[in-house]
Structures are given as C-alpha cells and as structure tokens.
Design a protein around this motif. Structure first.
Motif, PDB file in Angstrom:
ATOM      1  N   UNK A  31       0.834  -1.200   0.000  1.00 13.48           N
ATOM      2  CA  UNK A  31       0.000   0.000   0.000  1.00 13.48           C
ATOM      3  C   UNK A  31       0.869   1.250   0.000  1.00 13.48           C
ATOM      4  N   UNK A  32       1.954   1.249   0.769  1.00 13.31           N
ATOM      5  CA  UNK A  32       2.874   2.389   0.762  1.00 13.31           C
ATOM      6  C   UNK A  32       3.469   2.590  -0.632  1.00 13.31           C
ATOM      7  N   UNK A  33       3.827   1.499  -1.289  1.00 14.32           N
ATOM      8  CA  UNK A  33       4.404   1.581  -2.634  1.00 14.32           C
ATOM      9  C   UNK A  33       3.388   2.148  -3.629  1.00 14.32           C
ATOM     10  N   UNK A  40       4.700   9.844   9.359  1.00 11.79           N
ATOM     11  CA  UNK A  40       5.788  10.118   8.409  1.00 11.79           C
ATOM     12  C   UNK A  40       5.177  10.660   7.111  1.00 11.79           C
ATOM     13  N   UNK A  41       5.892  11.577   6.498  1.00  6.14           N
ATOM     14  CA  UNK A  41       5.442  12.176   5.237  1.00  6.14           C
ATOM     15  C   UNK A  41       6.607  12.262   4.280  1.00  6.14           C
ATOM     16  N   UNK A  89      -2.842   5.524   5.465  1.00  3.35           N
ATOM     17  CA  UNK A  89      -1.973   6.019   4.394  1.00  3.35           C
ATOM     18  C   UNK A  89      -2.808   6.946   3.518  1.00  3.35           C
ATOM     19  N   UNK A  90      -2.345   8.207   3.408  1.00  2.37           N
ATOM     20  CA  UNK A  90      -3.130   9.234   2.731  1.00  2.37           C
ATOM     21  C   UNK A  90      -2.330   9.922   1.626  1.00  2.37           C
ATOM     22  N   UNK A  91      -3.003  10.170   0.513  1.00  2.00           N
ATOM     23  CA  UNK A  91      -2.430  10.983  -0.549  1.00  2.00           C
ATOM     24  C   UNK A  91      -2.558  12.447  -0.142  1.00  2.00           C
ATOM     25  N   UNK A 138       1.358  10.544   3.231  1.00  4.11           N
ATOM     26  CA  UNK A 138       1.539  10.525   4.683  1.00  4.11           C
ATOM     27  C   UNK A 138       1.045   9.192   5.217  1.00  4.11           C
ATOM     28  N   UNK A 139       1.773   8.648   6.179  1.00  2.00           N
ATOM     29  CA  UNK A 139       1.372   7.405   6.835  1.00  2.00           C
ATOM     30  C   UNK A 139       1.374   7.638   8.344  1.00  2.00           C
TER      31      UNK A 139
END
Length: 139
Positions: free
Chosen positions: A25-27, A134-135, A67-69, A79-80
């Motif tokens: 998901x981060x990727x 984290x961003x 996890x946000x755009x 950002x997570x």
C-alpha cells in the motif's frame, strides 16, 4: 484488512504477515504521489520499520496505519500514520538514539525511520500507546 476511500487506505496490523500489505500500500500510494524511486524506497523502508515495531512492541502486536495521498499547491506527497494502543515509550529521547533497543533489535527503527523521510513526528507516553506520522513529498 485494508479499507480504502478515494485518497486514504487504512491497513490493520496484527501479525508479521501484514507487513507485506503495508509495504504494498505504501508503494502504491508513493507511485500515485509521483515519488521518485529513491524517495519511494526511503518512505517504504521507514514505514516497514514502523509497522514491524507495532508487531514487536504494541499490545498483542495490534495497530494500524492510515496512508493518505496529499496535495499542497502543485506538490504531491504521501503521509502514513502508524497507531497502536501499546505500552507507549517511557523514554522517547533514548528510543530516538541510534543503537537503543528494548527488544534485542539493532536499535535503528525509530531514528533510522526519522532520517529516511521528509517529515517525522511521534506522540507517545507510558500507558497511552504510540502514534508516528511520516510524510514524503515528491520532488
């Protein structure tokens, strides 16, 4: 489990096997934000370490990551927010020092994650869990 909206994904963390979903998901969100390979790799690595900390140290290894755009003017980022209801960190200053560990690891998780990303914040305390945000921004 992963819950998604238009610009956010909530991934529950409860076992080592959930780390792959977190990284995937981060990727995906890093690609949507247009992060370059190096920035995306740093963000995914930091996020993977933070998710692993939840499995190792949180109450019953349970937590979640949102996890946000992001869009700020013409720049895009991701950002997570990692949250757990674990015991919290009693000595945050020590925990943010390289080589400090309470669990037999290398002691690079929190300080290493902080170095890898553009923005890093942590809110924790004994008995109240931990939240790490984290961003990473596209260049």
């Amino acid at each position: 489990m992963t819950v998604s909206t238009d610009n956010a994904h909530l991934v529950t963390i409860g076992a080592e096997s959930d780390l792959l979903r977190v990284r995937t998901t981060l990727r995906a969100e890093s690609q949507v934000a247009g992060l370059g390979l190096t920035s995306a790799t740093k963000f995914i690595t930091a996020g993977s370490e933070l998710a692993r900390n939840i499995v190792r140290y949180a109450l019953h290894g349970q937590g979640e990551v949102l996890i946000e755009a992001l869009e700020e003017g013409s720049r895009k980022g991701v950002r997570a927010t990692f949250t757990d209801a674990g015991p919290g960190i009693a000595d945050l200053d020590a925990a943010m020092t390289d080589n400090f560990t309470t669990g037999g690891g290398l002691g690079l998780g929190l300080p290493g994650s902080r170095r890898l990303v553009d923005e890093f914040s942590i809110d924790t305390g004994p008995g109240r869990g931990t939240t790490v945000v984290i961003t990473q921004w596209g260049r």
